[in-house]
Design a protein around this motif. Structure first.
Motif, PDB file in Angstrom:
ATOM      1  N   ALA A 170       0.776  -1.149   0.147  1.00 56.96           N
ATOM      2  CA  ALA A 170       0.039   0.123  -0.140  1.00 56.96           C
ATOM      3  C   ALA A 170       0.819   1.201  -0.086  1.00 56.96           C
ATOM      4  CB  ALA A 170      -0.871   0.130   1.362  1.00 56.96           C
ATOM      5  N   LEU A 171       1.827   1.449   0.722  1.00 57.97           N
ATOM      6  CA  LEU A 171       2.697   2.444   0.911  1.00 57.97           C
ATOM      7  C   LEU A 171       3.392   2.454  -0.597  1.00 57.97           C
ATOM      8  CD1 LEU A 171       4.560   2.072   4.352  1.00 57.97           C
ATOM      9  CD2 LEU A 171       2.913   3.493   3.702  1.00 57.97           C
ATOM     10  N   PHE A 172       3.829   1.499  -1.122  1.00 61.46           N
ATOM     11  CA  PHE A 172       4.725   1.596  -2.429  1.00 61.46           C
ATOM     12  C   PHE A 172       3.630   2.001  -3.414  1.00 61.46           C
ATOM     13  CE2 PHE A 172       5.942  -0.126  -6.474  1.00 61.46           C
ATOM     14  CZ  PHE A 172       7.487   0.131  -6.396  1.00 61.46           C
ATOM     15  N   ALA A 173       2.381   1.760  -3.435  1.00 65.12           N
ATOM     16  CA  ALA A 173       1.594   2.145  -4.423  1.00 65.12           C
ATOM     17  C   ALA A 173       1.282   3.593  -4.307  1.00 65.12           C
ATOM     18  CB  ALA A 173       0.131   1.269  -4.300  1.00 65.12           C
ATOM     19  N   CYS A 174       1.025   4.026  -3.120  1.00 68.92           N
ATOM     20  CA  CYS A 174       0.814   5.493  -2.905  1.00 68.92           C
ATOM     21  C   CYS A 174       2.127   6.434  -3.175  1.00 68.92           C
ATOM     22  CB  CYS A 174       0.787   5.928  -1.315  1.00 68.92           C
ATOM     23  SG  CYS A 174      -0.642   5.168  -0.728  1.00 68.92           S
ATOM     24  N   ALA A 175       3.262   5.725  -2.981  1.00 69.21           N
ATOM     25  CA  ALA A 175       4.560   6.623  -3.284  1.00 69.21           C
ATOM     26  C   ALA A 175       4.661   6.636  -4.829  1.00 69.21           C
ATOM     27  CB  ALA A 175       5.598   5.876  -2.829  1.00 69.21           C
ATOM     28  N   VAL A 176       4.296   5.707  -5.485  1.00 70.56           N
ATOM     29  CA  VAL A 176       4.567   5.636  -7.239  1.00 70.56           C
ATOM     30  C   VAL A 176       3.617   5.927  -8.016  1.00 70.56           C
ATOM     31  CG1 VAL A 176       4.833   3.908  -8.934  1.00 70.56           C
ATOM     32  CG2 VAL A 176       6.038   3.650  -6.743  1.00 70.56           C
ATOM     33  N   PHE A 177       2.013   5.814  -7.431  1.00 68.28           N
ATOM     34  CA  PHE A 177       0.814   6.071  -8.322  1.00 68.28           C
ATOM     35  C   PHE A 177       0.118   7.422  -7.809  1.00 68.28           C
ATOM     36  CE2 PHE A 177       1.554   1.308  -8.830  1.00 68.28           C
ATOM     37  CZ  PHE A 177       2.056   1.367 -10.154  1.00 68.28           C
ATOM     38  N   LEU A 178       0.457   8.134  -6.811  1.00 63.32           N
ATOM     39  CA  LEU A 178      -0.384   9.105  -6.395  1.00 63.32           C
ATOM     40  C   LEU A 178       0.812  10.251  -6.562  1.00 63.32           C
ATOM     41  CD1 LEU A 178      -2.157   7.860  -3.209  1.00 63.32           C
ATOM     42  CD2 LEU A 178      -3.055   8.214  -5.252  1.00 63.32           C
ATOM     43  N   GLU A 179       0.372  11.526  -6.345  1.00 60.00           N
ATOM     44  CA  GLU A 179       0.905  12.641  -6.446  1.00 60.00           C
ATOM     45  C   GLU A 179       0.489  13.790  -5.656  1.00 60.00           C
ATOM     46  OE1 GLU A 179       0.323  13.945 -10.843  1.00 60.00           O
ATOM     47  OE2 GLU A 179       1.537  12.218 -11.517  1.00 60.00           O
ATOM     48  N   GLY A 180       1.432  14.677  -5.403  1.00 58.62           N
ATOM     49  CA  GLY A 180       1.306  16.000  -4.823  1.00 58.62           C
ATOM     50  C   GLY A 180       0.680  15.726  -3.165  1.00 58.62           C
ATOM     51  N   ARG A 181       0.043  16.494  -2.796  1.00 59.92           N
ATOM     52  CA  ARG A 181      -0.489  16.410  -1.427  1.00 59.92           C
ATOM     53  C   ARG A 181      -1.340  15.130  -0.917  1.00 59.92           C
ATOM     54  NH1 ARG A 181      -2.979  22.615  -0.239  1.00 59.92           N
ATOM     55  NH2 ARG A 181      -0.912  23.771  -0.538  1.00 59.92           N
ATOM     56  N   VAL A 182      -2.152  14.526  -2.000  1.00 58.78           N
ATOM     57  CA  VAL A 182      -2.714  13.326  -1.981  1.00 58.78           C
ATOM     58  C   VAL A 182      -1.833  12.244  -1.485  1.00 58.78           C
ATOM     59  CG1 VAL A 182      -4.264  11.570  -2.962  1.00 58.78           C
ATOM     60  CG2 VAL A 182      -4.509  13.856  -3.257  1.00 58.78           C
ATOM     61  N   ARG A 183      -0.638  12.272  -2.268  1.00 59.45           N
ATOM     62  CA  ARG A 183       0.335  11.034  -1.871  1.00 59.45           C
ATOM     63  C   ARG A 183       0.902  11.380  -0.486  1.00 59.45           C
ATOM     64  NH1 ARG A 183       5.255  10.279  -5.885  1.00 59.45           N
ATOM     65  NH2 ARG A 183       5.552  12.715  -5.812  1.00 59.45           N
ATOM     66  N   ILE A 184       1.138  12.504   0.055  1.00 59.35           N
ATOM     67  CA  ILE A 184       1.749  13.145   1.303  1.00 59.35           C
ATOM     68  C   ILE A 184       0.717  12.543   2.254  1.00 59.35           C
ATOM     69  CG2 ILE A 184       2.548  14.749   2.839  1.00 59.35           C
ATOM     70  CD1 ILE A 184       3.584  16.272   0.250  1.00 59.35           C
ATOM     71  N   VAL A 185      -0.397  12.830   2.108  1.00 63.02           N
ATOM     72  CA  VAL A 185      -1.443  12.417   3.211  1.00 63.02           C
ATOM     73  C   VAL A 185      -1.519  10.914   3.148  1.00 63.02           C
ATOM     74  CG1 VAL A 185      -3.819  12.747   3.691  1.00 63.02           C
ATOM     75  CG2 VAL A 185      -2.527  14.621   3.029  1.00 63.02           C
ATOM     76  N   ALA A 186      -1.750  10.306   1.998  1.00 62.26           N
ATOM     77  CA  ALA A 186      -1.862   8.825   1.983  1.00 62.26           C
ATOM     78  C   ALA A 186      -0.689   8.368   2.807  1.00 62.26           C
ATOM     79  CB  ALA A 186      -2.072   8.443   0.530  1.00 62.26           C
ATOM     80  N   LEU A 187       0.553   8.579   2.478  1.00 61.07           N
ATOM     81  CA  LEU A 187       1.743   7.995   2.989  1.00 61.07           C
ATOM     82  C   LEU A 187       1.784   8.164   4.463  1.00 61.07           C
ATOM     83  CD1 LEU A 187       4.624   8.883   0.500  1.00 61.07           C
ATOM     84  CD2 LEU A 187       3.663   6.608   1.051  1.00 61.07           C
ATOM     85  N   ALA A 188       1.438   9.388   5.190  1.00 58.20           N
ATOM     86  CA  ALA A 188       1.215   9.650   6.484  1.00 58.20           C
ATOM     87  C   ALA A 188       0.257   8.956   7.016  1.00 58.20           C
ATOM     88  CB  ALA A 188       0.888  11.319   6.560  1.00 58.20           C
TER      89      ALA A 188
END
Length: 375
Positions: free
Chosen positions: A166-184
């Motif tokens: 899940a973390l890998f998918a967030c880092a690779v396929f999301l962008e911007g603030r959405v990625r930061i929030v999802a990773l957090a």
């Protein structure tokens, strides 16, 4: 056709691919044999093997291999975030969900026959609905849960691995603030245990990045990286360095700390082992890069059942344990218990793990049909 028109060469050579398959088989068997060596199953006759704690080390090797293979899958041409999630979830669910049901049934059967045995082992009573809920979401080891899936102790690592996906998918396929929030959110949700072992999985991703970039050692350096880690790990296993570090961490954390960090207490040795494994794989990749290697279908077939072996064997072992008592405490009984367990795991793999392609096609067809009917 020019050179630029040719399809890019896969950084994962056939030789390295086969080597990774062999590692998967070895790691799965190490986990199986470690659990079989438990004195409550085989009367202490294999205590010397149990003391090596190869089962824990094998899980760390699985994490490194997983990071490598998942990074490779995500980097294929045309892969989208949705496709990546579909592939990862179906790969896990195809084996994990039927394993949970089988494990629950075996635990019911085993507890009814020998409640005293289950009182002695790492066993946690859990209802089928809750097991499926936590198991299907792979959240059994995330905060605030921390629950065992009955007697299926190895399931903990799937919870960690799914978090890494899940973390890998967030880092690779999301962008911007959405990625930061999802990773957090993901880092908080997975808890300190999975976080402590995340670097081991990430080292597999790093290995793939080196393979993809063609950044491999040459000559003597390649041999040193391939053989050096093995020469370091072997005496460490014999001296029990890993178990000693784990035991030290266990005592330092205490009961309260263990309830929070869970299986992350093995991190001190696990991260050393993961680093050595990563270096070893780069050395092996360099040595096998330009070697002509024949394919080994039998090896790939055996590796194709390792997930089933890993996630099914322990409930089977415990359920069958009492059934073999009539043979007495002999090596023949141990062999019969091992053979019966392996046979059940192979049948399970034939039904579920080796049918992944068919399951995926059926699920895609079902989704398309539902979408057509809803349009």
């Amino acid at each position: 056709m020019s050179v630029s028109d040719l399809p890019p060469r896969d950084p994962l050579s056939r030789g390295l691919s086969l080597y990774l398959e062999a590692l998967r088989i070895g790691a799965a068997l190490a986990v199986f044999l470690t659990h079989l060596s438990d004195s409550r199953l085989t009367g202490g006759r294999w205590e010397w093997f149990l003391r090596l704690e190869l089962g824990r080390d094998a899980v760390v090797v699985f994490f490194v291999l997983s990071g490598l293979i998942v990074a490779r899958a995500a980097g294929r041409s045309g892969v989208t975030g949705r496709g990546f999630v579909f592939d990862r979830l179906t790969r896990l669910w195809s084996v994990a969900l039927p394993a949970l049901v089988l494990g629950w049934l075996l635990d019911r059967w085993g507890v009814a026959a020998a409640p005293w045995h289950y009182a002695e082992i790492a066993y946690q009573e859990i209802g089928l609905a809750r097991a499926l809920l936590l198991g299907a979401t792979f959240s059994s080891e995330w905060l605030p849960f921390g629950e065992l899936m009955g007697s299926n102790l190895p399931y903990w690592s799937l919870s960690y691995e799914a978090a890494y996906y899940a973390l890998f998918a967030c880092a690779v396929f999301l962008e911007g603030r959405v990625r930061i929030v999802a990773l957090a959110i993901g880092l908080v949700a997975m808890g300190p245990g999975a976080l402590a072992l995340l670097p081991a999985w990430a080292l597999g991703v790093w290995v793939w990045s080196r393979l993809e970039a063609g950044d491999l050692p040459k000559g003597v350096r390649a041999w040193a990286m391939a053989l050096g880690p093995v020469l370091l790990i072997a005496p460490s296993l014999w001296l029990g360095l890993g178990p000693r570090m784990a035991e030290r961490a266990f005592h330092l954390l205490g009961p309260e700390g263990m309830r929070v960090i869970r299986f992350g207490f093995i991190a001190p040795w696990a991260l050393i082992l993961a680093g050595l494994t990563a270096l070893h794989l780069l050395g092996v990749a360099a040595l096998l890069r330009d070697r002509a290697v024949r394919d080994r279908p039998w090896l790939r077939w055996a590796a194709g059942g390792t997930f089933s072996l890993y996630v099914v064997h322990q409930p089977v072992l415990h359920a069958l344990r009492v059934r073999f008592d009539g043979m007495g405490e002999t090596l023949a009984r141990d062999a019969a218990l091992a053979l019966a367990t392996l046979t059940i795991c192979l049948v399970f793999a034939a039904l579920f793990e080796r049918t992944l392609g068919t399951q995926r096609r059926a699920l895609r067809a079902l989704v398309r049909r539902s979408a057509t009917q809803g349009a």
